[in-house]
Enzyme design. Structure first.
Site, PDB file in Angstrom:
ATOM      1  N   ASP A 155      -2.694  -5.535  13.473  1.00 48.08           N
ATOM      2  CA  ASP A 155      -3.224  -5.853  14.255  1.00 48.08           C
ATOM      3  C   ASP A 155      -3.736  -6.252  14.980  1.00 48.08           C
ATOM      4  O   ASP A 155      -4.484  -7.289  13.947  1.00 48.08           O
ATOM      5  CB  ASP A 155      -3.796  -3.971  14.582  1.00 48.08           C
ATOM      6  CG  ASP A 155      -4.542  -3.942  13.581  1.00 48.08           C
ATOM      7  OD1 ASP A 155      -5.501  -3.396  13.389  1.00 48.08           O
ATOM      8  OD2 ASP A 155      -3.626  -3.574  12.408  1.00 48.08           O
ATOM      9  N   ARG A 211      -0.058  -8.369  -4.486  1.00 50.59           N
ATOM     10  CA  ARG A 211      -0.509  -7.271  -3.192  1.00 50.59           C
ATOM     11  C   ARG A 211       0.123  -7.646  -2.092  1.00 50.59           C
ATOM     12  O   ARG A 211      -0.033  -8.929  -1.484  1.00 50.59           O
ATOM     13  CB  ARG A 211      -2.196  -6.726  -2.509  1.00 50.59           C
ATOM     14  CG  ARG A 211      -2.238  -6.328  -1.911  1.00 50.59           C
ATOM     15  CD  ARG A 211      -3.569  -5.914  -1.519  1.00 50.59           C
ATOM     16  NE  ARG A 211      -4.123  -5.192   0.015  1.00 50.59           N
ATOM     17  CZ  ARG A 211      -3.431  -4.878   0.628  1.00 50.59           C
ATOM     18  NH1 ARG A 211      -2.803  -4.194   0.037  1.00 50.59           N
ATOM     19  NH2 ARG A 211      -3.685  -4.597   2.405  1.00 50.59           N
ATOM     20  N   ARG A 264       2.449  11.318  -8.696  1.00 52.48           N
ATOM     21  CA  ARG A 264       1.668  11.770  -7.072  1.00 52.48           C
ATOM     22  C   ARG A 264       2.542  10.789  -6.083  1.00 52.48           C
ATOM     23  O   ARG A 264       2.017  10.174  -4.970  1.00 52.48           O
ATOM     24  CB  ARG A 264       0.717  10.506  -7.374  1.00 52.48           C
ATOM     25  CG  ARG A 264      -0.171  12.274  -7.748  1.00 52.48           C
ATOM     26  CD  ARG A 264      -1.793  11.076  -7.958  1.00 52.48           C
ATOM     27  NE  ARG A 264      -2.738  11.935  -8.577  1.00 52.48           N
ATOM     28  CZ  ARG A 264      -3.895  13.022  -8.279  1.00 52.48           C
ATOM     29  NH1 ARG A 264      -4.255  12.103  -7.022  1.00 52.48           N
ATOM     30  NH2 ARG A 264      -4.485  13.707  -8.735  1.00 52.48           N
ATOM     31  N   GLY A 271       0.963  -1.076   0.299  1.00 47.41           N
ATOM     32  CA  GLY A 271       0.369   0.210  -0.025  1.00 47.41           C
ATOM     33  C   GLY A 271       0.981   1.368  -0.225  1.00 47.41           C
ATOM     34  O   GLY A 271       0.336   2.504  -0.980  1.00 47.41           O
ATOM     35  N   ARG A 298       8.373  -7.280  13.943  1.00 46.59           N
ATOM     36  CA  ARG A 298       7.530  -6.392  13.116  1.00 46.59           C
ATOM     37  C   ARG A 298       7.947  -7.096  11.200  1.00 46.59           C
ATOM     38  O   ARG A 298       7.056  -6.967  10.869  1.00 46.59           O
ATOM     39  CB  ARG A 298       6.983  -5.594  13.639  1.00 46.59           C
ATOM     40  CG  ARG A 298       5.642  -4.748  12.276  1.00 46.59           C
ATOM     41  CD  ARG A 298       5.880  -3.432  13.112  1.00 46.59           C
ATOM     42  NE  ARG A 298       5.155  -2.322  12.060  1.00 46.59           N
ATOM     43  CZ  ARG A 298       4.000  -1.795  13.001  1.00 46.59           C
ATOM     44  NH1 ARG A 298       2.910  -1.919  13.836  1.00 46.59           N
ATOM     45  NH2 ARG A 298       3.154  -1.680  12.031  1.00 46.59           N
ATOM     46  N   ARG A 318       7.362   1.647   0.952  1.00 48.05           N
ATOM     47  CA  ARG A 318       7.696   0.669   1.179  1.00 48.05           C
ATOM     48  C   ARG A 318       8.312  -0.437   0.094  1.00 48.05           C
ATOM     49  O   ARG A 318       8.690  -0.796   0.077  1.00 48.05           O
ATOM     50  CB  ARG A 318       6.317  -0.047   2.246  1.00 48.05           C
ATOM     51  CG  ARG A 318       6.402  -1.790   2.248  1.00 48.05           C
ATOM     52  CD  ARG A 318       6.047  -2.257   3.374  1.00 48.05           C
ATOM     53  NE  ARG A 318       6.959  -2.012   4.630  1.00 48.05           N
ATOM     54  CZ  ARG A 318       5.684  -2.583   5.750  1.00 48.05           C
ATOM     55  NH1 ARG A 318       5.088  -2.372   5.892  1.00 48.05           N
ATOM     56  NH2 ARG A 318       6.805  -2.179   6.901  1.00 48.05           N
ATOM     57  N   SER A 364      -1.111  -5.586   4.276  1.00 47.42           N
ATOM     58  CA  SER A 364      -1.474  -6.244   6.296  1.00 47.42           C
ATOM     59  C   SER A 364      -2.728  -5.911   6.398  1.00 47.42           C
ATOM     60  O   SER A 364      -3.512  -4.975   5.348  1.00 47.42           O
ATOM     61  CB  SER A 364      -1.233  -4.684   7.612  1.00 47.42           C
ATOM     62  OG  SER A 364      -1.454  -3.455   7.146  1.00 47.42           O
TER      63      SER A 364
HETATM   64  N1  HPA Z   1      -8.842  -2.185   9.198  1.00 51.06           N
HETATM   65  C1  HPA Z   1      -8.890  -1.914   8.078  1.00 51.06           C
HETATM   66  N2  HPA Z   1      -7.218  -2.234   7.097  1.00 51.06           N
HETATM   67  C2  HPA Z   1      -6.927  -2.774   8.814  1.00 51.06           C
HETATM   68  C3  HPA Z   1      -6.271  -2.999   9.089  1.00 51.06           C
HETATM   69  C4  HPA Z   1      -7.865  -3.025  10.250  1.00 51.06           C
HETATM   70  O1  HPA Z   1      -7.297  -3.204  11.074  1.00 51.06           O
HETATM   71  N3  HPA Z   1      -5.640  -2.940   9.917  1.00 51.06           N
HETATM   72  C5  HPA Z   1      -4.540  -3.147   8.473  1.00 51.06           C
HETATM   73  N4  HPA Z   1      -5.238  -2.973   7.637  1.00 51.06           N
END
Ligand code: HPA
Length: 235
Positions: free
Chosen positions: A206, A88, A44, A21, A219, A25, A91
């Site tokens: 997360d 893709r 951009r 994304g 991480r 990165r 995370s």
């Molecule tokens: N929500 C949406 N996209 C995400 C999240 C989340 O909690 N964590 C990482 N990408």
């Protein structure tokens, strides 16, 4: 040539493109893992690079966050730059206690309430599959590298900050969703309408059900694992 969002010649972009994304990165991956790197996009600040991974060619470019953003870049890469495969690498937030932080997910399907696929091409499905062939390759690579992956369905959401977050866990249970991210559904749809291939590897960053925490080293290792699997797709 140029499209509204990518200023590159066709030959500058490889057949396989990895898409994190975050464009920074993409830069990190190019700087860390690739040789003979050439930057092909900076429009951009959505940086894109092509280089060699163990002598084999691959590109890496940021997708931005959300379906509208990955929708634009993946469509232009597939349709105008003759890219065959986009993977893709992102995370996700975990919806289930069985997932640990920094587990790697190989996405089999993306569920979404998004109107992206219908608006783009009158597609009425709410669940779209990843490319079976690419997933088989990614799974074989993960076994070879001895990096475990969890296979399953994820949620591509349009909303990060929900007014009623507790309701989403009910949906997750009902639809058997492992976790949530915000891009795969649009990517898989664009691959379908252009007859190309798309897949997605995610690292759990997360959890929406526990409050685990880990160290920056853990991480980094986790993200590196995911990148190493994806980079082996270089041709
Ligand atoms: N929500 C949406 N996209 C995400 C999240 C989340 O909690 N964590 C990482 N990408």
């Amino acid at each position: 040539m140029s499209t509204p969002h990518i200023n590159a010649e066709k030959h500058e972009i490889a057949k396989v493109v990895l898409m994190p994304g975050d464009p920074l990165r993409a830069k990190y991956i190019a700087d860390t893992f690739l040789t003979d790197v050439k930057q092909f996009n900076s429009v951009r600040n959505m940086f894109g690079y092509t280089g060699l991974y163990n002598g084999r060619r691959i590109s890496v470019m940021g997708s931005g966050m959300g379906m509208p953003s990955i929708g634009i870049y993946s469509y232009e890469l597939f349709k105008f730059y003759d890219v065959d495969t986009i993977i893709r690498i992102g995370s996700c937030g975990a919806y289930t206690k069985t997932l640990k932080l920094y587990d790697t997910i190989l996405v089999t399907e993306a569920f979404s309430e998004s109107s992206f696929a219908f608006a783009q091409g009158k597609c009425e499905e709410d669940t779209l599959p990843a490319s079976k062939t690419v997933n088989e390759k990614l799974e074989a690579i993960s076994k070879e590298l001895d990096i475990p992956v969890v296979k399953g369905k994820i949620h591509s959401s349009d909303v990060f900050y929900r007014q009623f977050p507790e309701e989403i866990l009910k949906l997750a249970q009902e639809k058997e969703l492992l976790g949530v991210e915000m891009e795969s559904f649009a990517l898989f749809h664009n691959a379908n309408v252009t007859n190309k291939n798309a897949a997605c590897l995610l690292t759990v960053s997360d959890s929406l059900v526990t409050s685990e925490s880990t160290t920056p080293e853990e991480r980094q290792t986790a993200f590196t694992n995911m990148m190493k699997i994806a980079l082996e797709m270089a041709e």
